[in-house]
Design a protein around this motif. Structure first.
Motif, PDB file in Angstrom:
ATOM      1  N   ARG A 113       0.837  -1.193   0.000  1.00  0.00           N
ATOM      2  CA  ARG A 113       0.000   0.000   0.000  1.00  0.00           C
ATOM      3  C   ARG A 113       0.878   1.250   0.000  1.00  0.00           C
ATOM      4  O   ARG A 113       1.981   1.260   0.544  1.00  0.00           O
ATOM      5  CB  ARG A 113      -0.898   0.016   1.229  1.00  0.00           C
ATOM      6  CG  ARG A 113      -1.950  -1.076   1.234  1.00  0.00           C
ATOM      7  CD  ARG A 113      -2.843  -0.931   2.450  1.00  0.00           C
ATOM      8  NE  ARG A 113      -3.518   0.372   2.465  1.00  0.00           N
ATOM      9  CZ  ARG A 113      -4.262   0.799   3.472  1.00  0.00           C
ATOM     10  NH1 ARG A 113      -4.411   0.045   4.553  1.00  0.00           N
ATOM     11  NH2 ARG A 113      -4.841   1.980   3.413  1.00  0.00           N
ATOM     12  N   VAL A 114       0.367   2.292  -0.617  1.00  0.00           N
ATOM     13  CA  VAL A 114       1.108   3.549  -0.667  1.00  0.00           C
ATOM     14  C   VAL A 114       1.087   4.186   0.720  1.00  0.00           C
ATOM     15  O   VAL A 114       0.035   4.304   1.352  1.00  0.00           O
ATOM     16  CB  VAL A 114       0.489   4.520  -1.697  1.00  0.00           C
ATOM     17  CG1 VAL A 114       1.266   5.831  -1.721  1.00  0.00           C
ATOM     18  CG2 VAL A 114       0.481   3.878  -3.077  1.00  0.00           C
ATOM     19  N   THR A 115       2.268   4.569   1.229  1.00  0.00           N
ATOM     20  CA  THR A 115       2.336   5.236   2.524  1.00  0.00           C
ATOM     21  C   THR A 115       1.783   6.652   2.404  1.00  0.00           C
ATOM     22  O   THR A 115       1.690   7.217   1.315  1.00  0.00           O
ATOM     23  CB  THR A 115       3.782   5.287   3.033  1.00  0.00           C
ATOM     24  OG1 THR A 115       4.610   5.886   2.017  1.00  0.00           O
ATOM     25  CG2 THR A 115       4.299   3.901   3.334  1.00  0.00           C
ATOM     26  N   SER A 116       1.438   7.224   3.532  1.00  0.00           N
ATOM     27  CA  SER A 116       0.822   8.557   3.537  1.00  0.00           C
ATOM     28  C   SER A 116       1.869   9.634   3.304  1.00  0.00           C
ATOM     29  O   SER A 116       2.986   9.545   3.814  1.00  0.00           O
ATOM     30  CB  SER A 116       0.124   8.804   4.876  1.00  0.00           C
ATOM     31  OG  SER A 116      -0.881   7.850   5.093  1.00  0.00           O
ATOM     32  N   PRO A 117       1.501  10.688   2.544  1.00  0.00           N
ATOM     33  CA  PRO A 117       2.423  11.813   2.363  1.00  0.00           C
ATOM     34  C   PRO A 117       2.695  12.521   3.684  1.00  0.00           C
ATOM     35  O   PRO A 117       1.936  12.395   4.654  1.00  0.00           O
ATOM     36  CB  PRO A 117       1.669  12.729   1.387  1.00  0.00           C
ATOM     37  CG  PRO A 117       0.619  11.873   0.758  1.00  0.00           C
ATOM     38  CD  PRO A 117       0.261  10.845   1.773  1.00  0.00           C
ATOM     39  N   SER A 118       3.776  13.286   3.738  1.00  0.00           N
ATOM     40  CA  SER A 118       4.105  14.050   4.936  1.00  0.00           C
ATOM     41  C   SER A 118       3.108  15.192   5.107  1.00  0.00           C
ATOM     42  O   SER A 118       2.696  15.830   4.133  1.00  0.00           O
ATOM     43  CB  SER A 118       5.520  14.612   4.837  1.00  0.00           C
ATOM     44  OG  SER A 118       6.462  13.576   4.769  1.00  0.00           O
ATOM     45  N   GLU A 119       2.741  15.436   6.357  1.00  0.00           N
ATOM     46  CA  GLU A 119       1.729  16.453   6.646  1.00  0.00           C
ATOM     47  C   GLU A 119       2.355  17.657   7.348  1.00  0.00           C
ATOM     48  O   GLU A 119       3.166  17.514   8.260  1.00  0.00           O
ATOM     49  CB  GLU A 119       0.633  15.860   7.527  1.00  0.00           C
ATOM     50  CG  GLU A 119      -0.520  16.817   7.791  1.00  0.00           C
ATOM     51  CD  GLU A 119      -1.633  16.200   8.608  1.00  0.00           C
ATOM     52  OE1 GLU A 119      -2.539  16.935   9.041  1.00  0.00           O
ATOM     53  OE2 GLU A 119      -1.590  14.961   8.820  1.00  0.00           O
TER      54      GLU A 119
END
Length: 590
Positions: free
Chosen positions: A465-471
Motif C-alpha cells: 500500500r502507498v504510505t501517507s504523504p508528509s503532513e
C-alpha cells in the motif's frame, strides 16, 4: 556515547528492578543481531496489581550494541532464524531470576529459570556482551556450556577466546585498570605525581580507571578545570575531583540524562553532564532503559536508511549514467542524419542528367539547379554501376539516414523522459527519511523494469500500500501535504486532493508534489508562500535561492496516458520565487 561499563551497570540495575519474576511470553528476532523479548511482569503495587507487558530489545549490532526497553514495533521475518528458534525452545515461559553485571565489564547476564528436557527446573543464562564490533549474545546451558550464540568466534577470529556451541563459556580477560570502588585519595595522588605532568587529564583518567567512557572522563575534567585539554599538572584538585566521582560511581548514584540537539537526541549518560554548557539541552530521565529507546531509534533509522537507501541510490545513479550515455549516442545519430538531404540532391541530379551518363563514368559535373546562386557540383560515381544504379545508391543512403534520424529522435525523447523520471527517483532517495519509502521506491522501479530481482519460488508478493504523504500545517491553519516519492505524488495529486486544492511543484527541477487543502476557502498568500517553500525544500534545488515554483488548482493538473509515476502536465499556473529556510520548515511539520 557507547555503552561503557558504568552505563551497563546502570542499565543492569534498572533491569533487575523492572524484570524481577517477569516471565518471557514471546521471542522475536527482527534482524540477525537484534532480539526482542515480550515479558509479562507481575504487579508490584495496588495501582498495577495486574502487572504489565514490557518489550526488551537486546542488540549486538556492531554499530549500536545495547539493551533497553522499546515501544517501537519492528518487522519480523516470515521465517524465524535458527538462534531465535533455539531461544524459544530454551527460554519460552522462563522466569527472570536476576540481572547482573560482572564487575567493570560491558556484559549483562540474565539468569532465567526454565525447565529442561526432563521437565526439571534449571537456571540458564543469556549473556549479552556489548563490545562494539565484537558484541555477542550467548545462551548458556545450566552446565555452563554454550548452547549457541549470534556470532561464532573460532580460532581464525580470536586465539585467546573461542566462543562456539558446546564449549565452556569463559568471560573476556580483565583489564589492568583500577575499579572505582578501589580508588583512594592517596592512590590517585601517587599516580598523578609519577605521571607526565603535561599529559591530558581526560586521557590519564581513561587509561587508568575501569569502566569509564571518554564522555565521563571529559566531564570529570570539566568540573575540575572547565577545559578538557588541561594537563594534569595545570592546577591542583584533580585527585579530589576524581575521588569524588569514583565514590559516586562505586555507590551507584546514577542520574541518567538525555542530551538533545534541538529536537534530536544527541547523546546519553548515566550521570549528569555539564560540559556542553548550553550547546546541548540536558534532560533528566527517570529510567535510562526507557529513554534509550528515543535515542537509538533515530540512530537505527539512519543506519537502516544508509544500508537500504545507499545500495538503491547507487543502482539509480548507475541507471541515470546509462541513460545519459544512451541519450548522447542518440543525439549524435540525430545530428549525423541531418545531412541526409545532400544524398537525395545527388540522386536527383544524376536522374536529371541520366541521358548524358553511361556505365563506367567516374564523375558527374553538372549545374546545381537547387542552389539559388547556381554553380556547378561534382558528384563521384561508382564506375561499376549504371547511372540509374548510382542514383538508387544515393537514394538508399538518404532513406536509411532519414529513417535512422526519425527513430533516433523518438528514442532520444524516450531517453529524456527516463532521465527526468530517474532524476525524480534520485531526488526522492537523497531526501528520504523513512525505510518504508525506500521499499516503495524499490518496488516502483521493479514494476517499471528498471531493476530486476531473482524470481522467488514462493507466492508472488502483492504490491504494498502507498504510505501517507508528509503532513504540514501553515500558520494560517491550512493543511499542506508533501509527497515523498512518485507513488505518493500520484496518490496525493490524483486521488487524495480535490479540484479546488492548490498544487505546487518546482519549475525545471525534480521534486515533490505539494498540495494545500483549501477546504473550499480562499488560501491566503502566507500559506501559498509556505507551501511554495515546502515544494522548493523537497526538491533537487534545495539549498539554492530564488527557486521558481509553479502553482495552480489541482483541476489544472493532468496525467498523460502511459506516463510514468509522478509525471504530470499542468496549465494556467502562476510562478513564485522562494528561498526555503530549514528552521521554518521544521516549525510547519505536524
Amino acid at each position: 556515547m557507547p555503552f561503557d561499563a558504568v552505563t551497563v551497570g546502570c542499565v543492569a540495575d534498572e533491569l533487575e528492578d523492572s524484570l524481577k519474576d517477569g516471565r518471557i511470553d514471546k521471542i522475536y528476532m527482527p534482524s540477525r543481531s537484534d532480539i526482542i523479548l515480550n515479558i509479562r511482569v507481575p504487579g508490584r503495587d495496588h495501582e498495577n496489581a495486574h502487572g504489565e507487558n514490557k518489550r526488551l530489545l537486546i542488540s549486538c549490532n556492531p554499530s549500536f550494541p545495547r539493551v533497553h526497553f522499546t515501544r517501537f514495533q519492528r518487522e519480523n521475518p516470515s521465517t524465524a532464524p535458527g538462534f531465535c528458534m533455539l531461544l524459544r525452545k530454551h527460554l519460552a515461559n522462563g522466569k527472570f531470576i536476576c540481572v547482573t553485571q560482572p564487575e567493570n565489564e560491558r556484559i549483562i547476564e540474565f539468569t532465567i529459570e526454565t525447565r529442561n528436557e526432563l521437565g526439571d527446573l534449571a537456571n540458564k543464562k543469556l549473556i549479552v556482551e556489548l563490545f562494539g564490533k565484537n558484541s555477542n549474545i550467548i545462551l548458556l546451558h545450566e552446565t555452563g556450556l554454550i548452547a549457541d550464540c549470534v556470532r561464532h568466534v573460532d580460532s581464525s577470529l580470536s586465539r585467546e577466546r573461542i566462543v562456539l556451541p558446546g564449549l565452556p563459556y569463559f568471560p573476556p580477560p580483565p583489564q589492568n585498570k583500577i575499579s572505582p570502588k578501589d580508588v583512594t585519595l592517596e592512590l590517585v595522588k601517587s599516580m598523578l605525581s609519577s605521571c607526565d605532568q603535561t599529559k591530558k587529564a581526560d586521557a590519564f583518567i581513561l587509561e587508568n580507571f575501569a569502566g569509564l567512557s571518554p564522555l565521563i572522563c571529559r566531564e570529570i575534567v570539566y568540573l575540575w578545570g572547565s577545559d578538557s585539554d588541561l594537563g594534569i599538572g595545570s592546577k591542583s584538585g584533580l585527585a579530589d575531583t576524581i575521588c569524588f566521582y569514583m565514590d559516586k560511581l562505586a555507590q551507584k548514584k546514577y542520574t541518567p540524562v538525555l542530551l538533545w540537539d534541538k529536537n534530536k537526541p544527541a547523546d546519553f549518560s548515566c550521570i549528569e553532564i555539564r560540559q556542553y554548557a548550553g550547546a546541548l539541552t540536558v534532560a533528566k530521565v527517570s529510567k535510562l532503559t526507557e529513554a534509550l529507546d528515543d535515542f537509538f531509534v533515530e540512530k537505527e533509522r539512519k543506519n537502516l536508511m544508509k544500508d537500504k537507501g545507499g545500495t538503491l541510490l547507487k543502482t539509480v545513479d548507475t541507471l541515470l549514467a546509462r541513460c545519459w550515455k544512451k541519450a548522447a549516442l542518440q543525439e549524435e545519430s540525430v545530428l549525423a542524419a541531418n545531412g541526409c538531404e545532400k544524398y537525395k540532391l545527388k540522386g536527383d541530379l544524376i536522374i536529371a542528367n541520366i541521358y548524358k551518363l553511361q556505365k563506367g563514368d567516374r564523375t558527374l559535373v553538372t549545374e546545381n539547379f537547387y542552389d539559388e546562386k547556381g554553380g556547378e557540383i561534382s558528384i563521384a560515381l561508382d564506375h561499376s554501376l549504371t547511372p540509374s544504379e548510382n542514383a538508387q545508391k544515393f537514394y538508399s543512403r538518404y532513406n536509411k539516414l532519414k529513417n535512422t534520424a526519425a527513430k533516433a529522435q523518438i528514442q532520444y525523447a524516450h531517453s529524456l523522459e527516463d532521465i527526468h523520471y530517474i532524476e525524480s527517483v534520485q531526488n526522492s532517495l537523497t531526501q528520504c527519511d523513512d525505510p518504508k519509502i525506500i521499499d516503495e521506491i524499490r518496488e516502483e522501479l521493479e514494476q517499471l523494469g528498471y531493476i530486476h530481482l531473482k524470481p522467488s519460488k514462493g507466492k508472488k508478493k502483492p504490491p504494498s500500500r502507498v504510505t501517507s504523504p508528509s503532513e504540514f500545517c501553515s500558520r494560517d491553519g491550512f493543511t499542506i501535504y508533501v509527497g515523498k516519492n512518485n507513488r505518493q505524488n500520484d496518490y496525493l495529486t490524483l486521488k487524495m486532493s480535490s479540484s479546488k486544492d492548490i498544487w505546487f511543484h518546482t519549475k525545471g527541477f525534480p521534486g515533490s508534489h505539494t498540495v494545500v487543502i483549501s477546504e473550499n476557502k480562499q488560501v491566503p498568500d502566507t500559506t501559498l508562500y509556505e507551501a511554495a517553500c515546502l515544494a522548493a525544500y523537497y526538491s533537487k534545488a534545495r539549498g539554492s535561492s530564488q527557486i521558481p515554483v509553479d502553482y495552480c488548482p489541482v483541476k489544472n493538473v493532468k496525467k498523460p496516458s502511459g506516463a510514468k509515476p509522478g509525471m504530470v502536465i499542468y496549465d494556467n499556473y502562476n510562478t513564485a520565487y522562494v528561498t526555503p529556510n530549514e528552521d521554518e520548515i521544521i516549525k510547519l511539520k505536524v
